[in-house]
Design a protein around this motif. Structure first.
Motif, PDB file in Angstrom:
ATOM      1  N   TYR A  97       3.629   9.201  65.198  1.00  0.00           N
ATOM      2  CA  TYR A  97       3.572   7.840  65.740  1.00  0.00           C
ATOM      3  C   TYR A  97       4.449   7.822  66.997  1.00  0.00           C
ATOM      4  O   TYR A  97       5.453   8.540  67.065  1.00  0.00           O
ATOM      5  CB  TYR A  97       4.111   6.828  64.732  1.00  0.00           C
ATOM      6  CG  TYR A  97       3.299   6.742  63.454  1.00  0.00           C
ATOM      7  CD1 TYR A  97       2.485   5.638  63.213  1.00  0.00           C
ATOM      8  CD2 TYR A  97       3.369   7.752  62.494  1.00  0.00           C
ATOM      9  CE1 TYR A  97       1.755   5.534  62.039  1.00  0.00           C
ATOM     10  CE2 TYR A  97       2.634   7.673  61.328  1.00  0.00           C
ATOM     11  CZ  TYR A  97       1.828   6.563  61.093  1.00  0.00           C
ATOM     12  OH  TYR A  97       1.102   6.471  59.939  1.00  0.00           O
ATOM     13  N   SER A  98       4.064   6.945  67.990  1.00  0.00           N
ATOM     14  CA  SER A  98       4.839   6.869  69.219  1.00  0.00           C
ATOM     15  C   SER A  98       4.960   5.417  69.673  1.00  0.00           C
ATOM     16  O   SER A  98       4.050   4.598  69.459  1.00  0.00           O
ATOM     17  CB  SER A  98       4.191   7.705  70.323  1.00  0.00           C
ATOM     18  OG  SER A  98       4.952   7.634  71.516  1.00  0.00           O
ATOM     19  N   PHE A  99       6.110   5.121  70.268  1.00  0.00           N
ATOM     20  CA  PHE A  99       6.372   3.798  70.835  1.00  0.00           C
ATOM     21  C   PHE A  99       6.755   3.951  72.309  1.00  0.00           C
ATOM     22  O   PHE A  99       7.417   4.926  72.684  1.00  0.00           O
ATOM     23  CB  PHE A  99       7.481   3.085  70.063  1.00  0.00           C
ATOM     24  CG  PHE A  99       7.076   2.728  68.660  1.00  0.00           C
ATOM     25  CD1 PHE A  99       6.539   1.486  68.375  1.00  0.00           C
ATOM     26  CD2 PHE A  99       7.216   3.650  67.634  1.00  0.00           C
ATOM     27  CE1 PHE A  99       6.157   1.163  67.084  1.00  0.00           C
ATOM     28  CE2 PHE A  99       6.835   3.328  66.345  1.00  0.00           C
ATOM     29  CZ  PHE A  99       6.301   2.081  66.057  1.00  0.00           C
ATOM     30  N   CYS A 100       6.348   2.967  73.114  1.00  0.00           N
ATOM     31  CA  CYS A 100       6.556   3.006  74.566  1.00  0.00           C
ATOM     32  C   CYS A 100       7.566   1.939  74.979  1.00  0.00           C
ATOM     33  O   CYS A 100       7.530   0.796  74.504  1.00  0.00           O
ATOM     34  CB  CYS A 100       5.221   2.766  75.289  1.00  0.00           C
ATOM     35  SG  CYS A 100       5.369   2.778  77.096  1.00  0.00           S
ATOM     36  N   ASP A 134       3.708   7.781  84.148  1.00  0.00           N
ATOM     37  CA  ASP A 134       4.012   8.299  85.479  1.00  0.00           C
ATOM     38  C   ASP A 134       5.180   7.580  86.135  1.00  0.00           C
ATOM     39  O   ASP A 134       5.556   7.900  87.248  1.00  0.00           O
ATOM     40  CB  ASP A 134       2.755   8.173  86.364  1.00  0.00           C
ATOM     41  CG  ASP A 134       2.844   9.044  87.616  1.00  0.00           C
ATOM     42  OD1 ASP A 134       3.485  10.130  87.507  1.00  0.00           O
ATOM     43  OD2 ASP A 134       2.325   8.651  88.648  1.00  0.00           O
ATOM     44  N   THR A 135       5.705   6.577  85.465  1.00  0.00           N
ATOM     45  CA  THR A 135       6.847   5.857  86.027  1.00  0.00           C
ATOM     46  C   THR A 135       8.114   6.321  85.339  1.00  0.00           C
ATOM     47  O   THR A 135       8.191   6.371  84.101  1.00  0.00           O
ATOM     48  CB  THR A 135       6.673   4.345  85.830  1.00  0.00           C
ATOM     49  OG1 THR A 135       6.504   4.068  84.451  1.00  0.00           O
ATOM     50  CG2 THR A 135       5.470   3.838  86.634  1.00  0.00           C
ATOM     51  N   PRO A 136       9.159   6.672  86.096  1.00  0.00           N
ATOM     52  CA  PRO A 136      10.364   7.267  85.506  1.00  0.00           C
ATOM     53  C   PRO A 136      11.055   6.366  84.512  1.00  0.00           C
ATOM     54  O   PRO A 136      11.687   6.840  83.560  1.00  0.00           O
ATOM     55  CB  PRO A 136      11.246   7.555  86.720  1.00  0.00           C
ATOM     56  CG  PRO A 136      10.304   7.627  87.864  1.00  0.00           C
ATOM     57  CD  PRO A 136       9.207   6.655  87.576  1.00  0.00           C
ATOM     58  N   ASP A 137      10.974   5.063  84.704  1.00  0.00           N
ATOM     59  CA  ASP A 137      11.695   4.160  83.805  1.00  0.00           C
ATOM     60  C   ASP A 137      10.977   3.973  82.472  1.00  0.00           C
ATOM     61  O   ASP A 137      11.523   3.380  81.543  1.00  0.00           O
ATOM     62  CB  ASP A 137      11.887   2.799  84.467  1.00  0.00           C
ATOM     63  CG  ASP A 137      12.858   2.865  85.655  1.00  0.00           C
ATOM     64  OD1 ASP A 137      13.655   3.829  85.674  1.00  0.00           O
ATOM     65  OD2 ASP A 137      12.796   1.980  86.513  1.00  0.00           O
ATOM     66  N   THR A 138       9.748   4.415  82.402  1.00  0.00           N
ATOM     67  CA  THR A 138       8.978   4.265  81.166  1.00  0.00           C
ATOM     68  C   THR A 138       9.223   5.475  80.271  1.00  0.00           C
ATOM     69  O   THR A 138       9.106   6.622  80.722  1.00  0.00           O
ATOM     70  CB  THR A 138       7.481   4.133  81.465  1.00  0.00           C
ATOM     71  OG1 THR A 138       7.288   3.021  82.348  1.00  0.00           O
ATOM     72  CG2 THR A 138       6.692   3.924  80.184  1.00  0.00           C
ATOM     73  N   THR A 139       9.550   5.216  79.010  1.00  0.00           N
ATOM     74  CA  THR A 139       9.860   6.305  78.070  1.00  0.00           C
ATOM     75  C   THR A 139       9.089   6.119  76.767  1.00  0.00           C
ATOM     76  O   THR A 139       8.618   5.022  76.442  1.00  0.00           O
ATOM     77  CB  THR A 139      11.364   6.356  77.746  1.00  0.00           C
ATOM     78  OG1 THR A 139      11.775   5.089  77.247  1.00  0.00           O
ATOM     79  CG2 THR A 139      12.181   6.712  78.989  1.00  0.00           C
ATOM     80  N   LEU A 140       8.998   7.216  76.057  1.00  0.00           N
ATOM     81  CA  LEU A 140       8.356   7.241  74.733  1.00  0.00           C
ATOM     82  C   LEU A 140       9.351   7.807  73.716  1.00  0.00           C
ATOM     83  O   LEU A 140      10.182   8.652  74.040  1.00  0.00           O
ATOM     84  CB  LEU A 140       7.101   8.113  74.739  1.00  0.00           C
ATOM     85  CG  LEU A 140       6.005   7.799  75.766  1.00  0.00           C
ATOM     86  CD1 LEU A 140       4.895   8.838  75.667  1.00  0.00           C
ATOM     87  CD2 LEU A 140       5.441   6.396  75.542  1.00  0.00           C
ATOM     88  N   ARG A 188      14.373   8.458  73.164  1.00  0.00           N
ATOM     89  CA  ARG A 188      13.414   8.104  74.209  1.00  0.00           C
ATOM     90  C   ARG A 188      13.364   9.216  75.255  1.00  0.00           C
ATOM     91  O   ARG A 188      14.393   9.776  75.624  1.00  0.00           O
ATOM     92  CB  ARG A 188      13.815   6.794  74.878  1.00  0.00           C
ATOM     93  CG  ARG A 188      13.903   5.620  73.933  1.00  0.00           C
ATOM     94  CD  ARG A 188      14.346   4.386  74.704  1.00  0.00           C
ATOM     95  NE  ARG A 188      14.735   3.316  73.801  1.00  0.00           N
ATOM     96  CZ  ARG A 188      15.145   2.121  74.196  1.00  0.00           C
ATOM     97  NH1 ARG A 188      15.249   1.863  75.507  1.00  0.00           N
ATOM     98  NH2 ARG A 188      15.472   1.199  73.316  1.00  0.00           N
ATOM     99  N   MET A 189      12.186   9.492  75.723  1.00  0.00           N
ATOM    100  CA  MET A 189      12.048  10.587  76.693  1.00  0.00           C
ATOM    101  C   MET A 189      10.800  10.387  77.531  1.00  0.00           C
ATOM    102  O   MET A 189       9.880   9.648  77.150  1.00  0.00           O
ATOM    103  CB  MET A 189      11.985  11.936  75.961  1.00  0.00           C
ATOM    104  CG  MET A 189      10.794  12.076  75.042  1.00  0.00           C
ATOM    105  SD  MET A 189      10.812  13.639  74.135  1.00  0.00           S
ATOM    106  CE  MET A 189      12.225  13.407  73.092  1.00  0.00           C
ATOM    107  N   ASN A 190      10.802  11.089  78.665  1.00  0.00           N
ATOM    108  CA  ASN A 190       9.620  11.196  79.519  1.00  0.00           C
ATOM    109  C   ASN A 190       9.743  12.538  80.201  1.00  0.00           C
ATOM    110  O   ASN A 190      10.385  12.683  81.236  1.00  0.00           O
ATOM    111  CB  ASN A 190       9.560  10.055  80.536  1.00  0.00           C
ATOM    112  CG  ASN A 190       8.234  10.035  81.294  1.00  0.00           C
ATOM    113  OD1 ASN A 190       7.490  11.014  81.290  1.00  0.00           O
ATOM    114  ND2 ASN A 190       7.952   8.916  81.957  1.00  0.00           N
ATOM    115  N   THR A 191       9.154  13.548  79.594  1.00  0.00           N
ATOM    116  CA  THR A 191       9.366  14.935  80.040  1.00  0.00           C
ATOM    117  C   THR A 191       8.034  15.641  80.223  1.00  0.00           C
ATOM    118  O   THR A 191       7.643  16.477  79.406  1.00  0.00           O
ATOM    119  CB  THR A 191      10.220  15.686  79.012  1.00  0.00           C
ATOM    120  OG1 THR A 191       9.589  15.593  77.736  1.00  0.00           O
ATOM    121  CG2 THR A 191      11.622  15.098  78.932  1.00  0.00           C
TER     122      THR A 191
END
Length: 714
Positions: A97-100, A134-140, A188-191
């Motif tokens: 499961y994932s949350f944004c 694609d936006t740096p401030d957005t994380t999962l 939270r991450m965006n990698t």
């Protein structure tokens, strides 16, 4: 956010997390994939101290220890889904499961739910391709679990973030269906271009059973844990536990007593995967064990109250099973003297069924022919103190039949069993150790119990050995009697039958060297009758004058043999026993009875039968009797088919008299010590027929009760 199928072109669309109606950023090469880095060990998982439980059953006479150890679950080996998962190779798929989060302070929104990531090489891929924002401030962030499809598992997806995810679990009854539930969560991450690192942790507690440090031959049929909470809810920890239940493993594990400590009782797939919990007062461990030795099923139980099954750990119960029965010797056996010895011990057997056999073995350190019998089985003469060795036929033929048992004795079931132990003389220079070993037939030898005691050698002074242990026995010298005891043949018989009876009596007189003090005769019923009776009179008064016998001041063995040849079988009552126990071979009825005493109401015996004189006969307290019983006797089986009579009584041959009453000058060589204190009888008689010499060379009346000491020549 609605997932879309990846296209084979690069589409660059500005945006961040949005609701399901908005497109997301889809960049080929930036799809989300997962990498399982490791299985997390539980903090301090190996630091729990071992504990010990005790199994009991109502019929057991002793307790059974159960060792308990707690280890990190990640150290266990994987074979199937129903046992602890121990490495990344074991994880073929999991639900994720994932949350944004659109910003650092934004409320999370579901990104995707219940996607099944399946292993492809070194990564795990969802069937629907998802891409990093694609936006740096957005994380999962991500919540993953292996085992969501296992029986009893219900996952409730959250709308507010991974911290509110929940699992409801009802543990299946069958161990093989109980899954090892593992969960991984991320920050939270965006990698883009980097696999999501998932570090799974175990949220269940494993319970397994192995062989302890001892086991019996048999079968561990079932293992049950009861009073266990079987339902619970997991969020970030377990709560709302309920559903007290029991779980049974059908082990059917055959045991031989050759198993090693730690050997598995059941295969790994029968490891119990339980909800972590502190066990209640109702928690119980029950083991059903079929004991091959006793042939019974044993229900062994132990309280588990207060045990804690910690999350992510394996609690291993080491089940050792001791015998159901209990064997013990009651009380020590005193150190025994050097001469032929009859001593006693007692064994207690508890918890052994009536149809099961125990066995006791007697062994001497020097290989001596030690034997043992149940006291209930010894012959009546042993009870009188006669050390009977072999059976002998008509005082001539020594048989191989033991009159004192053998080196082993067996019995059945439980109870208290008195033992009689026969020790041959120890005429060495060293102590002899006697070991009694008791075991149950079919049981491992390590469960045997033993009892040891010593038999000391003589106190040697040159070629003369003295008994070491002072029995504090006193008795009269004897050979100063007035008694005459008369026995009458029970049946009126024709003369030819009486002739045969007389023949048997004469043979007994010869065998027991009784001619010095026995007379016999016959008498008619009346003057015209053809029927006779027969009497035997043992006239102890004829033993009151030794004449020149037993007169040596230095040769105690010769003196003792002369006293024996003159009247020893009368003094020890062996002739009387042989006569009085004469029986008819046909029906076992007694051949002789005591003569009617004067003054009895029905006196059938005429005056020409010698009168019964009670007299002053001294029996077991006499010096000669005591000395002779320190030697070896035979059990004489006399049978005369012509007369139809038979009897059994102890008999000693003169050459078998080894232990003797020392002559008075021999006492000068008696070693000093506490055993040498007091006034002792010597074997040296005085010529006046009323006195004998003591060990210090003075005279004493033969009726005096002095101490008695025996000796032996090399």
């Amino acid at each position: 956010m609605k997932p879309y199928q990846a296209l084979p072109v690069i589409l660059i669309i500005a945006g961040a997390c949005s609701d399901a109606s908005e497109p997301i950023i889809r960049v080929k090469g930036k799809d989300i994939e997962f990498g399982v880095t490791e299985l997390s060990a539980v903090s301090r998982a190996c630091s729990f101290e071992p504990d010990t439980l005790t199994l009991h059953s109502n019929s057991d006479t002793c307790s059974v220890s159960v060792g308990v150890t707690v280890t990190d679950m990640s150290t266990e080996r994987l074979l199937s889904r129903a046992i602890p998962v121990t490495g990344t190779d074991a994880i073929t798929a999991f639900s994720v499961y994932s949350f944004c989060y659109s910003s650092a302070t934004a409320v999370p929104k579901p990104f995707f739910a219940a996607e099944k990531a399946v292993r492809q090489g070194d990564t795990w891929i969802t069937p629907t391709t998802y891409y990093w924002p694609d936006t740096p401030d957005t994380t999962l962030d991500f919540w993953a679990m292996a085992g969501t499809d296992a029986p009893g598992v219900t996952v409730t997806a959250s709308q507010t973030g991974i911290g509110a995810m929940s699992i409801d679990y009802t543990v299946p009854q069958q161990a093989a269906q109980q899954a090892d539930l593992i969960i991984a969560t991320t920050e939270r991450m965006n990698t883009p271009g980097v696999s999501v690192p998932l570090r799974f942790r175990h949220i269940c507690s494993a319970v397994k059973f192995v062989i302890g440090n001892e086991i019996q031959p048999g079968t561990i049929k079932e293992i049950t844990v009861s009073g266990i909470m079987s339902r619970g809810r997991y969020t970030t920890q377990w709560n709302d536990l309920s559903g007290e239940s029991s779980f049974t493993i059908s082990a059917n594990k055959a045991t031989t007593d050759n198993e090693k400590d730690g050997d598995p009782i059941v295969p790994d797939y029968n490891t119990l995967m339980m909800i972590p919990q502190q066990l209640s007062d109702n928690a119980m461990l029950t083991v059903v064990f079929h004991d091959n030795v006793t042939g019974t099923d044993r229900n062994l139980t132990a309280s588990l109250a207060g045990n804690t099954w910690r999350q992510g750990t394996v609690t291993t119960y080491r089940i050792g099973i001791t015998p159901e029965y209990k064997l013990e010797f009651t009380g020590p056996v005193a150190t025994q003297d050097a001469h032929y010895v009859i001593c006693n011990s007692t064994i207690h057997v508890d918890g052994l069924p009536a149809d099961k056999t125990w066995r006791l073995t007697a062994e001497a350190s020097d290989g001596a022919d030690v034997s043992v019998q149940l006291t209930a089985d010894v012959n009546e003469f042993v009870k009188q103190g006669f050390w009977t060795d072999k059976e002998i036929i008509n005082s001539q033929t020594v048989t191989s039949i033991s009159a004192r048992g053998t080196a082993t004795v067996s019995g059945n079931g439980s109870g208290v069993f008195p033992l009689t132990v026969f020790l041959p003389e120890n005429i060495s220079d060293a102590d002899r150790t006697i070991t009694l070993t008791l075991n149950v037939n079919g049981a491992p030898s390590r469960y045997a119990v033993t009892q040891q005691f010593k038999q000391v050698p003589p106190l040697w002074n040159g070629d003369t050995g003295w008994e070491q242990i002072d029995d504090n026995i006193t008795g009269a010298y004897g050979f100063m009697y007035t008694a005459r005891h008369v026995y009458v043949y029970n049946y009126w018989s024709l003369n030819y039958i009486i002739n045969d009876v007389e023949k048997s009596v004469k043979q007994l007189i010869e065998q027991y060297n009784a001619s010095n003090y026995v007379e016999y005769g016959r008498y008619k019923r009346n003057a015209i009758s053809a029927y006779y009776r027969f009497y035997v009179a043992i006239d102890y008064s004829k033993l009151s004058n030794l004449n020149d016998k037993a007169s040596s001041p230095v040769a105690g063995l010769d003196n003792t043999k002369q006293m024996f040849s003159f009247g020893g079988s009368a003094v020890s009552n062996t002739f009387r026993d042989a006569l009085f126990q004469l029986k008819k071979i046909q029906d076992g009825s007694k051949a002789f009875r005591e003569r009617e005493k004067p003054g009895t109401t029905q006196n059938q015996d005429p005056e020409d039968v010698p009168a019964w004189i009670e007299g002053t006969e001294i029996k077991e307290s006499q010096a000669l009797t005591y000395v002779l019983k320190k030697n070896r006797y035979y059990l004489n089986r006399y049978k005369d088919t012509q007369s139809g009579l038979e009897t059994t009584a102890p008999i000693i041959k003169e050459e078998n008299i080894k232990w003797y009453l020392p002559a008075y000058r021999q006492f000068d060589g008696m070693p000093a010590g506490s055993f040498a204190t007091g006034e002792f009888w010597s074997s040296t008689a005085y010529s006046d027929a009323t006195q004998a010499y003591t060990g210090n060379g003075t005279l004493s009346e033969r009726t005096a009760k002095l101490k008695i000491r025996v000796a032996r020549n090399r």
